[in-house]
Design an enzyme around this catalytic site. Sequence first.
Site, PDB file in Angstrom:
ATOM      1  N   ARG A 154      38.615  64.782  87.670  1.00  0.00           N
ATOM      2  CA  ARG A 154      38.007  64.242  86.432  1.00  0.00           C
ATOM      3  C   ARG A 154      39.035  63.881  85.367  1.00  0.00           C
ATOM      4  NH1 ARG A 154      34.902  68.380  87.893  1.00  0.00           N
ATOM      5  NH2 ARG A 154      32.993  67.753  88.948  1.00  0.00           N
ATOM      6  N   LYS A 162      42.430  50.424  80.200  1.00  0.00           N
ATOM      7  CA  LYS A 162      41.536  49.977  81.277  1.00  0.00           C
ATOM      8  C   LYS A 162      42.234  50.197  82.609  1.00  0.00           C
ATOM      9  CE  LYS A 162      39.047  46.136  79.154  1.00  0.00           C
ATOM     10  NZ  LYS A 162      38.797  44.698  79.337  1.00  0.00           N
ATOM     11  N   GLU A 170      50.704  35.502  78.140  1.00  0.00           N
ATOM     12  CA  GLU A 170      49.974  36.461  77.299  1.00  0.00           C
ATOM     13  C   GLU A 170      50.676  36.622  75.947  1.00  0.00           C
ATOM     14  OE1 GLU A 170      47.058  37.502  78.173  1.00  0.00           O
ATOM     15  OE2 GLU A 170      47.008  37.451  80.365  1.00  0.00           O
ATOM     16  N   LYS A 184      48.456  44.233  70.593  1.00  0.00           N
ATOM     17  CA  LYS A 184      47.357  44.681  71.460  1.00  0.00           C
ATOM     18  C   LYS A 184      46.925  46.101  71.073  1.00  0.00           C
ATOM     19  CE  LYS A 184      45.257  45.018  75.933  1.00  0.00           C
ATOM     20  NZ  LYS A 184      45.264  44.865  77.382  1.00  0.00           N
ATOM     21  N   GLU A 233      35.689  48.592  74.289  1.00  0.00           N
ATOM     22  CA  GLU A 233      35.214  47.217  74.343  1.00  0.00           C
ATOM     23  C   GLU A 233      33.729  47.126  74.044  1.00  0.00           C
ATOM     24  OE1 GLU A 233      36.001  45.208  78.070  1.00  0.00           O
ATOM     25  OE2 GLU A 233      36.816  43.511  76.979  1.00  0.00           O
ATOM     26  N   ARG A 245      37.936  43.543  70.527  1.00  0.00           N
ATOM     27  CA  ARG A 245      38.829  43.187  71.625  1.00  0.00           C
ATOM     28  C   ARG A 245      38.639  41.749  72.107  1.00  0.00           C
ATOM     29  NH1 ARG A 245      40.733  47.055  76.429  1.00  0.00           N
ATOM     30  NH2 ARG A 245      40.923  48.992  75.321  1.00  0.00           N
ATOM     31  N   ASN A 257      40.520  37.372  74.590  1.00  0.00           N
ATOM     32  CA  ASN A 257      40.051  36.454  75.639  1.00  0.00           C
ATOM     33  C   ASN A 257      40.389  35.000  75.384  1.00  0.00           C
ATOM     34  OD1 ASN A 257      39.003  38.329  77.385  1.00  0.00           O
ATOM     35  ND2 ASN A 257      37.040  38.417  76.313  1.00  0.00           N
ATOM     36  N   HIS A 273      41.059  32.648  78.228  1.00  0.00           N
ATOM     37  CA  HIS A 273      40.579  33.336  79.430  1.00  0.00           C
ATOM     38  C   HIS A 273      39.218  32.861  79.918  1.00  0.00           C
ATOM     39  CE1 HIS A 273      44.014  35.857  78.665  1.00  0.00           C
ATOM     40  NE2 HIS A 273      43.768  36.612  79.725  1.00  0.00           N
ATOM     41  N   HIS A 300      39.944  32.267  83.481  1.00  0.00           N
ATOM     42  CA  HIS A 300      39.303  33.062  84.540  1.00  0.00           C
ATOM     43  C   HIS A 300      38.572  32.163  85.522  1.00  0.00           C
ATOM     44  CE1 HIS A 300      39.267  37.069  82.128  1.00  0.00           C
ATOM     45  NE2 HIS A 300      40.221  37.076  83.044  1.00  0.00           N
ATOM     46  N   HIS A 337      47.742  34.784  87.341  1.00  0.00           N
ATOM     47  CA  HIS A 337      46.878  34.975  86.173  1.00  0.00           C
ATOM     48  C   HIS A 337      47.422  34.245  84.936  1.00  0.00           C
ATOM     49  CE1 HIS A 337      44.102  36.841  83.399  1.00  0.00           C
ATOM     50  NE2 HIS A 337      45.127  37.249  82.667  1.00  0.00           N
TER      51      HIS A 337
HETATM   52  N1  LIG Z   1      44.289  46.989  82.790  1.00  0.00           N
HETATM   53  C1  LIG Z   1      44.380  45.924  82.051  1.00  0.00           C
HETATM   54  O1  LIG Z   1      44.053  45.930  80.859  1.00  0.00           O
HETATM   55  C2  LIG Z   1      44.907  44.665  82.658  1.00  0.00           C
HETATM   56  C3  LIG Z   1      45.235  43.581  81.824  1.00  0.00           C
HETATM   57  C4  LIG Z   1      45.784  42.442  82.423  1.00  0.00           C
HETATM   58  C5  LIG Z   1      45.977  42.406  83.793  1.00  0.00           C
HETATM   59  N2  LIG Z   1      45.627  43.471  84.559  1.00  0.00           N
HETATM   60  C6  LIG Z   1      45.825  43.456  86.008  1.00  0.00           C
HETATM   61  O2  LIG Z   1      47.227  43.384  86.267  1.00  0.00           O
HETATM   62  C7  LIG Z   1      47.414  42.804  87.549  1.00  0.00           C
HETATM   63  C8  LIG Z   1      48.527  41.802  87.460  1.00  0.00           C
HETATM   64  O3  LIG Z   1      49.710  42.442  87.046  1.00  0.00           O
HETATM   65  P1  LIG Z   1      51.133  41.870  87.446  1.00  0.00           P
HETATM   66  O4  LIG Z   1      51.187  40.432  87.104  1.00  0.00           O
HETATM   67  O5  LIG Z   1      52.148  42.784  86.908  1.00  0.00           O
HETATM   68  O6  LIG Z   1      51.049  41.921  89.038  1.00  0.00           O
HETATM   69  P2  LIG Z   1      51.776  42.823  90.128  1.00  0.00           P
HETATM   70  O7  LIG Z   1      51.694  44.254  89.819  1.00  0.00           O
HETATM   71  O8  LIG Z   1      51.247  42.346  91.435  1.00  0.00           O
HETATM   72  O9  LIG Z   1      53.298  42.379  89.989  1.00  0.00           O
HETATM   73  C9  LIG Z   1      53.671  41.068  90.320  1.00  0.00           C
HETATM   74  C10 LIG Z   1      54.744  41.066  91.416  1.00  0.00           C
HETATM   75  O10 LIG Z   1      55.992  41.422  90.832  1.00  0.00           O
HETATM   76  C11 LIG Z   1      56.563  42.525  91.543  1.00  0.00           C
HETATM   77  N3  LIG Z   1      57.328  43.281  90.555  1.00  0.00           N
HETATM   78  C12 LIG Z   1      56.853  44.014  89.526  1.00  0.00           C
HETATM   79  N4  LIG Z   1      57.874  44.467  88.772  1.00  0.00           N
HETATM   80  C13 LIG Z   1      59.012  44.014  89.341  1.00  0.00           C
HETATM   81  C14 LIG Z   1      60.385  44.122  89.009  1.00  0.00           C
HETATM   82  N5  LIG Z   1      60.803  44.758  87.917  1.00  0.00           N
HETATM   83  N6  LIG Z   1      61.295  43.536  89.839  1.00  0.00           N
HETATM   84  C15 LIG Z   1      60.872  42.832  90.928  1.00  0.00           C
HETATM   85  N7  LIG Z   1      59.592  42.666  91.276  1.00  0.00           N
HETATM   86  C16 LIG Z   1      58.663  43.254  90.490  1.00  0.00           C
HETATM   87  C17 LIG Z   1      55.402  43.233  92.175  1.00  0.00           C
HETATM   88  O11 LIG Z   1      55.796  43.965  93.295  1.00  0.00           O
HETATM   89  C18 LIG Z   1      54.501  42.051  92.553  1.00  0.00           C
HETATM   90  O12 LIG Z   1      54.941  41.487  93.747  1.00  0.00           O
HETATM   91  C19 LIG Z   1      46.085  42.200  87.962  1.00  0.00           C
HETATM   92  O13 LIG Z   1      45.505  42.975  88.966  1.00  0.00           O
HETATM   93  C20 LIG Z   1      45.257  42.258  86.692  1.00  0.00           C
HETATM   94  O14 LIG Z   1      43.875  42.410  86.952  1.00  0.00           O
HETATM   95  C21 LIG Z   1      45.105  44.592  84.015  1.00  0.00           C
HETATM   96 ZN   LIG Z   2      45.135  37.884  80.705  1.00  0.00          ZN
END
Ligand SMILES: NC(=O)c1ccc[n+]([C@@H]2O[C@H](COP(=O)([O-])OP(=O)(O)OC[C@H]3O[C@@H](n4cnc5c(N)ncnc54)[C@H](O)[C@@H]3O)[C@@H](O)[C@H]2O)c1
Ligand SMILES: [Zn+2]
Length: 374
Positions: free
Chosen positions: A130, A152, A194, A236, A246, A251, A255, A258, A262, A276
């Site tokens: 939990r 999130k 972003e 943020k 949210e 928040r 968007n 987005h 999206h 993204h």
């Molecule tokens: N929780 C939230 O509020 C929130 C907000 C925005 C996005 N997200 C989520 O985040 C995800 C996208 O995140 P992302 O773009 O970081 O994707 P990711 O985690 O897939 O990273 C992108 C790529 O870069 C590589 N990588 C990461 N750091 C590295 C580094 N320092 N050196 C070399 N390679 C590296 C990873 O292995 C991957 O191949 C999505 O699933 C999205 O839904 C969540």
């Molecule tokens: Zn975004």
Amino acid sequence: MDDNRSIPVELADRSYEIVIADRSRDDFAAFVRRSLDRSWGGRGCKRCLIVTDRNVARLAGPFENSLRQAGIEPERIEVEPGESTKSLAAASTVLDLLVDLKADRHFAIVALGGGVIGDLAGFVAAIYARGVPLIMIPTSLLAQVDSSVGGKTGVNHPRVKNIIGAFHQPSGVWIDVETLQTLPDRELASGAAEVVKYGVIQDLNLFEFMESSARRFLNRDRSVLERIVARSCAIKAEIVSGDEREQGGAREILNFGHTIGHAIEAVAGYDGRILHGEAVSLGMIAEARLAESLGLVDSHVGDRLERLLNDLGLPIVLHNLDFDRIIEAMRRDKKNRNGRIRFILPRSIGAVEGFDLDDIDAIRRAVDRLRPRT
Ligand SMILES: NC(=O)c1ccc[n+]([C@@H]2O[C@H](COP(=O)([O-])OP(=O)(O)OC[C@H]3O[C@@H](n4cnc5c(N)ncnc54)[C@H](O)[C@@H]3O)[C@@H](O)[C@H]2O)c1
Ligand SMILES: [Zn+2]
């Protein structure tokens, strides 16, 4: 511009600190101890699990040494990189390991990686026993400026992205922009979308700083990276502090770009063809054009935005996508009310406002402007 290195996220008893670290000066061991000591679960913490992916695992060594210095014995699990890892199956594998390790409520999770790792590890931290303490070490620009702030967490359902999840605030977030040196160019640019978004919604100075530093940003200049990461986190953090779950609407301004972004992502699929941030780049341009056509801003806003995104290596035109399906995807958006599509649109660079629109033709014309000019 405020470029403080320690950003407080004010959430009553779930408040925590984001540190933009300078390795020569800051001490990860002390940060972890200080962060964990703020909660009952963290105070008794003697063991942790580092969740990382195979692209990032090579960064783990120094963190493991520091954790030992802080009196915390680290274990490690390396998962496959990529969005498909944000699954219940992957969460289940991590949960199995926690059970094998006989982890209790004083056992911390350390998320070392991009947004995929943050969301997956954060989700496991939210549901195991939990809720156990979570330390985040975001290593992609997107994770540093966006996904590691706000609490999130979650995984994808095979048919719906991010539908399985929980709110779980970390005990602390440690950001070292030096990790971005190995991030692939496309991923760096994707995160920059972003940052540009924060500029448009709230901070003309940040937008102008991006305009004047695009080249240094692409060269991964440390001081530029630190400044934009710190400012983005602060923006943020302030927005989510006013609307933690949210529910209040504050928040919503996050968007911008987005609604259309999206929809572009959903039509393209999440297979990496369009990242993204790339979809958000296109979404911001189309939404700025929409705002222009509604007389909310003058046309230099869209042009200026397009120029900056182009300078940052982001796409500004969209090839080979079914534009009708993009409009259809927007009509299904869960944020819509009474058949109207919800948009956050710019009133100037630095200020936005929410609108419910039913003028599908105007929306279609704005999306159409993403077609390559012949
Ligand atoms: N929780 C939230 O509020 C929130 C907000 C925005 C996005 N997200 C989520 O985040 C995800 C996208 O995140 P992302 O773009 O970081 O994707 P990711 O985690 O897939 O990273 C992108 C790529 O870069 C590589 N990588 C990461 N750091 C590295 C580094 N320092 N050196 C070399 N390679 C590296 C990873 O292995 C991957 O191949 C999505 O699933 C999205 O839904 C969540
Ligand atoms: Zn975004």
